[in-house]
Structures are given as structure tokens and as C-alpha cells.
Design a protein around this motif. Structure first.
Motif, PDB file in Angstrom:
ATOM      1  N   LEU A 110      10.037 -25.205   9.786  1.00  0.00           N
ATOM      2  CA  LEU A 110       9.948 -26.384  10.671  1.00  0.00           C
ATOM      3  C   LEU A 110      10.919 -26.359  11.854  1.00  0.00           C
ATOM      4  N   TYR A 111      12.228 -26.283  11.584  1.00  0.00           N
ATOM      5  CA  TYR A 111      13.191 -26.386  12.689  1.00  0.00           C
ATOM      6  C   TYR A 111      13.100 -25.202  13.632  1.00  0.00           C
ATOM      7  N   ASP A 112      12.848 -24.026  13.051  1.00  0.00           N
ATOM      8  CA  ASP A 112      12.704 -22.844  13.895  1.00  0.00           C
ATOM      9  C   ASP A 112      11.546 -23.047  14.863  1.00  0.00           C
ATOM     10  N   THR A 113      10.467 -23.624  14.354  1.00  0.00           N
ATOM     11  CA  THR A 113       9.293 -23.894  15.180  1.00  0.00           C
ATOM     12  C   THR A 113       9.610 -24.931  16.261  1.00  0.00           C
ATOM     13  N   LEU A 114      10.334 -25.985  15.895  1.00  0.00           N
ATOM     14  CA  LEU A 114      10.668 -27.021  16.886  1.00  0.00           C
ATOM     15  C   LEU A 114      11.610 -26.471  17.963  1.00  0.00           C
ATOM     16  N   HIS A 115      12.576 -25.628  17.540  1.00  0.00           N
ATOM     17  CA  HIS A 115      13.445 -24.976  18.526  1.00  0.00           C
ATOM     18  C   HIS A 115      12.599 -24.138  19.491  1.00  0.00           C
ATOM     19  N   GLU A 116      11.625 -23.417  18.913  1.00  0.00           N
ATOM     20  CA  GLU A 116      10.777 -22.538  19.728  1.00  0.00           C
ATOM     21  C   GLU A 116       9.922 -23.348  20.702  1.00  0.00           C
ATOM     22  N   LEU A 117       9.329 -24.443  20.214  1.00  0.00           N
ATOM     23  CA  LEU A 117       8.492 -25.270  21.089  1.00  0.00           C
ATOM     24  C   LEU A 117       9.332 -25.924  22.185  1.00  0.00           C
ATOM     25  N   ASP A 118      10.558 -26.294  21.837  1.00  0.00           N
ATOM     26  CA  ASP A 118      11.447 -26.917  22.817  1.00  0.00           C
ATOM     27  C   ASP A 118      11.732 -25.988  23.997  1.00  0.00           C
ATOM     28  N   ARG A 119      11.827 -24.693  23.683  1.00  0.00           N
ATOM     29  CA  ARG A 119      12.123 -23.721  24.745  1.00  0.00           C
ATOM     30  C   ARG A 119      10.982 -23.606  25.744  1.00  0.00           C
ATOM     31  N   GLU A 120       9.765 -23.987  25.335  1.00  0.00           N
ATOM     32  CA  GLU A 120       8.573 -23.820  26.182  1.00  0.00           C
ATOM     33  C   GLU A 120       8.493 -24.877  27.279  1.00  0.00           C
ATOM     34  N   LYS A 121       9.366 -25.868  27.228  1.00  0.00           N
ATOM     35  CA  LYS A 121       9.358 -26.950  28.232  1.00  0.00           C
ATOM     36  C   LYS A 121       7.973 -27.589  28.378  1.00  0.00           C
ATOM     37  N   LEU A 122       7.422 -27.968  27.238  1.00  0.00           N
ATOM     38  CA  LEU A 122       6.111 -28.619  27.214  1.00  0.00           C
ATOM     39  C   LEU A 122       6.263 -30.104  27.541  1.00  0.00           C
ATOM     40  N   ASP A 123       5.130 -30.764  27.811  1.00  0.00           N
ATOM     41  CA  ASP A 123       5.179 -32.211  28.037  1.00  0.00           C
ATOM     42  C   ASP A 123       5.191 -32.971  26.724  1.00  0.00           C
ATOM     43  N   LEU A 124       4.573 -32.380  25.706  1.00  0.00           N
ATOM     44  CA  LEU A 124       4.363 -33.121  24.466  1.00  0.00           C
ATOM     45  C   LEU A 124       4.189 -32.173  23.283  1.00  0.00           C
ATOM     46  N   ILE A 125       4.810 -32.541  22.162  1.00  0.00           N
ATOM     47  CA  ILE A 125       4.553 -31.815  20.909  1.00  0.00           C
ATOM     48  C   ILE A 125       3.762 -32.743  19.999  1.00  0.00           C
ATOM     49  N   ILE A 126       2.642 -32.247  19.484  1.00  0.00           N
ATOM     50  CA  ILE A 126       1.827 -33.040  18.558  1.00  0.00           C
ATOM     51  C   ILE A 126       1.885 -32.383  17.185  1.00  0.00           C
ATOM     52  N   ALA A 127       2.299 -33.166  16.190  1.00  0.00           N
ATOM     53  CA  ALA A 127       2.373 -32.655  14.822  1.00  0.00           C
ATOM     54  C   ALA A 127       1.251 -33.262  13.996  1.00  0.00           C
ATOM     55  N   GLU A 128       0.521 -32.408  13.297  1.00  0.00           N
ATOM     56  CA  GLU A 128      -0.511 -32.904  12.385  1.00  0.00           C
ATOM     57  C   GLU A 128       0.192 -33.536  11.181  1.00  0.00           C
ATOM     58  N   PRO A 129      -0.242 -34.733  10.763  1.00  0.00           N
ATOM     59  CA  PRO A 129       0.393 -35.355   9.595  1.00  0.00           C
ATOM     60  C   PRO A 129       0.316 -34.424   8.383  1.00  0.00           C
ATOM     61  N   VAL A 130       1.368 -34.503   7.540  1.00  0.00           N
ATOM     62  CA  VAL A 130       1.415 -33.660   6.333  1.00  0.00           C
ATOM     63  C   VAL A 130       1.049 -34.530   5.128  1.00  0.00           C
ATOM     64  N   PRO A 131       0.761 -33.914   3.974  1.00  0.00           N
ATOM     65  CA  PRO A 131       0.339 -34.707   2.811  1.00  0.00           C
ATOM     66  C   PRO A 131       1.348 -35.797   2.430  1.00  0.00           C
ATOM     67  N   GLU A 132       0.825 -36.862   1.816  1.00  0.00           N
ATOM     68  CA  GLU A 132       1.651 -38.032   1.463  1.00  0.00           C
ATOM     69  C   GLU A 132       2.303 -37.897   0.082  1.00  0.00           C
ATOM     70  N   THR A 133       2.294 -36.705  -0.489  1.00  0.00           N
ATOM     71  CA  THR A 133       2.813 -36.529  -1.849  1.00  0.00           C
ATOM     72  C   THR A 133       4.328 -36.388  -1.870  1.00  0.00           C
ATOM     73  N   ASP A 134       4.916 -36.542  -3.072  1.00  0.00           N
ATOM     74  CA  ASP A 134       6.368 -36.489  -3.270  1.00  0.00           C
ATOM     75  C   ASP A 134       6.990 -35.215  -2.718  1.00  0.00           C
ATOM     76  N   GLU A 135       6.361 -34.091  -3.004  1.00  0.00           N
ATOM     77  CA  GLU A 135       7.019 -32.841  -2.624  1.00  0.00           C
ATOM     78  C   GLU A 135       7.111 -32.655  -1.105  1.00  0.00           C
ATOM     79  N   TRP A 136       6.299 -33.416  -0.355  1.00  0.00           N
ATOM     80  CA  TRP A 136       6.347 -33.339   1.112  1.00  0.00           C
ATOM     81  C   TRP A 136       7.288 -34.378   1.724  1.00  0.00           C
ATOM     82  N   LEU A 137       7.968 -35.161   0.882  1.00  0.00           N
ATOM     83  CA  LEU A 137       8.803 -36.269   1.377  1.00  0.00           C
ATOM     84  C   LEU A 137       9.818 -35.836   2.433  1.00  0.00           C
ATOM     85  N   ALA A 138      10.537 -34.738   2.164  1.00  0.00           N
ATOM     86  CA  ALA A 138      11.584 -34.303   3.099  1.00  0.00           C
ATOM     87  C   ALA A 138      10.988 -33.872   4.431  1.00  0.00           C
TER      88      ALA A 138
END
Ligand code: TXA
Ligand code: MG
Length: 325
Positions: free
Chosen positions: A285-313
Motif C-alpha cells: 500500500l504505502y509503496d504504491t501511494l509513494h509511487e503514485l505521489d511521484r507522478e504528480k497526478l490530479d487524483l488518486i482513486i482507490a477501489e473500496p476493499v472488503p468490509e471484513t475484520d482482516e481488512w480493517l487496518a
């Protein structure tokens, strides 16, 4: 003083390099080092002056308390006035590892570490470099994530260097594997209360000690209340929102350059395919966000992740990253 980034073997850290870093810690300087979660910005946790340097370097409000990193259960116990049964059980199961305990502090723990409060956060990190540095320093190491306050936590030495330049020694042990921060659990109350979801899941913890308190809002979609910090945290500089393929297409129609992270490819300028396993997703996750940040995009869109316990963090971090305040 200026420092070089120093490569170090993560599996088998060089004793000379660790020794030099430990001298800096003992002298009251900052040293950034890898853990199994993210890079930490370490200081001698027994020195008010040293700890003060962390707050200054990060631009962090000093009422947001720090985690003390130790290398043995014995050293953890030496910092607290109570070691409940749940602490013993969780330590046996998860230490060294990405689980941080909040416990009542001894008088000897300086208030600069705890934000002036009566409790202290402690963990034993599961990383040879971190453990070797703590042992060689001979003191608990206070270490927040090694990023400027509000930025995304660093998962590589390069990320640390982007935020702090040559002003601190950085031990470069490569990319950290866990990818997001430790779970923080308050053991001063009964039942224990989750303060920050992390790599150790609620289910993992409840398997060992039975039910814990998890704020209901966090089970849905909003971040947990953590002391001394804004909702917007762990955030890329680029605006981030939740959305689907059609959100991507709509934004592109408006002429925006878009980054997308999701479970399938999209037509976005930069589309990152994320793993379907929660731990693998967290690791990336963070590596990806760091990478996207470097691209100087207008917007980052994240697809929602599952609502289960293991995805909480992961959900918590995505929500903090996309919060507007
Ligand atoms: O994985 C991690 O935990 C990393 C690595 C470097 O160990 N560290 C880290 O530290 O994430 P930091 O400072 O970025 O986050 C520590 C969290 C904060 O949310 C803080 O509010 C909470 O722990 N915390 C620290 N002491 C506390 C206390 N006495 N009571 C409640 N929360 C506390
Ligand atoms: Mg942090």
C-alpha cells in the motif's frame, strides 16, 4: 552534521555499522532504521533532549505520544507498573512483532515520550537491524514512523531520505515487508481496547485473549480515534478518494490525470493492480501511494476493499489517506 544513507544487511546486520549507529543514539542523535512494519525515526527514549529532536524533525505535535522499542519482555516490564495476564499472553504470542501495548508507565519513563500522559506504548520489533540497534544502544528506543508528520509512512530508505535528506543517519535495510504500522492495543482497560488497527488483526488477538473492544465506527468505514492526531494522516499529497471504474472514467472525462489502485486494471493514466490478500495488499500500500505521489497526478482513486475484520487496518489507512480534514 550531514549523513550518508548506509546500506545494511537486513538478515545479518554488520556489527560495526550497528555500533556506530548505537553511539549516535547514546549521544542523543536521531537514527532512522528499518522494522518489520515501516522505517522508524529512533532516539534514546530515556533522554528528553533526544526525544525532543524527533518532534522537531517530524513537525509532530508533542502531545502525540511515541512508541518505546525494546528487545526483551524483561525490558518491557521494566517500563511499566503493571503487567497484566493479557500482556504476558500477547507478548508470548506476538513479540517480537507488530503489536504495540499501552500500559501504565513507571515514573522513570519520561513524559516527553508519553505526551505527558500516565501510559506508555511499547513493542519488540521483529527485525534484526532494529533488534541489534536496541541491544547495542542499551536503552529503549523511542521511534515514530520516519516521515514528516501527516505524510505517508516510509517503507524504504529512499522514502525516509525524501523527507529528512542528510540530516539523520539512515540505515538502509531495503523495503520493509509488513508495509503498514503495528497494531496498537490499550491494555490498561478491561476488556483491552484497539487504538490502531495494524498487521496483527483483531481476530489474531481475540484468538489469544478473548473479546476486545473495537470502536464500531472503525468496523464500518471511518478511522479509529487515535490520541493526538488528525483524521487526515498517512496521506499522499495527491488528493485521494474512493471510487470505481466509472469514477475513473468520469474524472478522465473532466480532463483529470488519474491514478487508480484496485483489484482490476482500469483505464487510468497509472493503474496499480493490488493483491486480493489483505497482508499482501498492506505490504504494497504505502509503496504504491509513494509511487503514485511521484507522478504528480490530479487524483488518486482507490477501489473500496472488503468490509471484513482482516481488512480493517488497510481500510483504516485508506480512509485516513482520503480524509479531507
Ligand atoms: O509499526 C509501528 O508502530 C512504527 C514502527 C517504527 O515501530 N511506529 C509508529 O509510530 O507507527 P507512530 O509514532 O507513527 O505511531 C504510534 C501510535 C500513534 O497513533 C500514537 O498516538 C499511539 O501509537 N500511541 C503512542 N503512545 C500511546 C499511549 N501512551 N496511549 C495511546 N496511544 C499511544
Ligand atoms: Mg506515524
Amino acid at each position: 552534521m550531514t549523513f550518508q544513507v548506509i546500506p545494511i544487511d537486513s538478515a545479518n546486520p554488520d556489527a560495526q555499522v550497528i555500533g556506530d549507529a548505537a553511539i549516535l543514539i547514546k549521544q542523543g542523535s536521531l537514527v532512522a532504521f528499518p522494522t518489520e512494519t515501516v522505517y522508524g525515526l529512533g532516539a534514546n527514549g530515556t533522554s528528553a533532549d533526544a526525544v525532543q529532536k524527533i518532534y522537531e524533525a517530524k513537525g509532530r505535535p508533542s502531545n502525540n505520544p511515541l512508541i518505546l522499542h525494546v528487545s526483551s519482555i524483561e525490558d518491557a516490564k521494566a517500563l511499566v507498573t503493571a503487567w497484566p495476564d493479557v500482556a504476558e499472553k500477547l507478548a508470548e504470542s506476538f513479540w517480537p512483532g507488530p503489536l504495540t501495548f499501552v500500559l501504565p508507565k513507571k515514573d522513570s519513563v519520561i513524559p516527553e515520550v508519553t505526551g505527558g500522559g500516565p501510559t506508555v506504548a511499547i513493542r519488540i520489533p521483529a527485525h534484526p537491524v532494529a533488534l541489534a540497534l536496541i541491544k547495542a544502544s542499551g536503552v529503549p528506543i523511542a521511534a515514530p514512523s520516519a516521515n514528516r508528520s501527516g505524510n505517508i509512512s516510509p517503507v524504504s530508505a529512499e522514502h525516509v531520505h525524501n523527507d529528512f535528506g542528510d540530516s539523520v543517519m539512515i540505515l538502509d535495510g531495503g523495503k520493509t515487508l509488513g508495509g503498514i504500522e503495528s497494531t496498537v492495543i490499550d491494555l490498561t482497560c478491561t476488556p483491552p481496547r484497539l487504538l490502531r488497527p495494524g498487521l496483527v488483526t483483531v481476530k489474531d488477538i481475540e484468538h489469544i485473549i478473548g473479546s476486545i473492544e473495537v470502536s464500531t465506527s472503525s468496523q464500518k468505514n471511518s478511522p479509529l480515534p487515535s490520541p493526538g492526531m488528525l483524521s487526515r494522516h498517512y496521506a499522499p499529497r495527491t488528493k485521494m478518494i474512493f471510487g470505481s471504474m466509472s469514477t475513473v472514467e468520469d474524472a478522465m472525462k473532466e480532463g483529470k490525470s488519474v491514478g487508480f489502485l484496485g483489484f482490476a486494471e482500469s483505464k487510468a493514466k497509472k493503474s496499480i493492480l493490488m493483491p486480493k490478500d489483505h497482508a499482501a495488499y498492506a505490504s504494497k500500500l504505502y509503496d504504491t501511494l509513494h509511487e503514485l505521489d511521484r507522478e504528480k497526478l490530479d487524483l488518486i482513486i482507490a477501489e473500496p476493499v472488503p468490509e471484513t475484520d482482516e481488512w480493517l487496518a488497510v481500510r483504516d489507512r485508506l480512509h485516513r489517506g482520503s480524509a479531507t480534514a
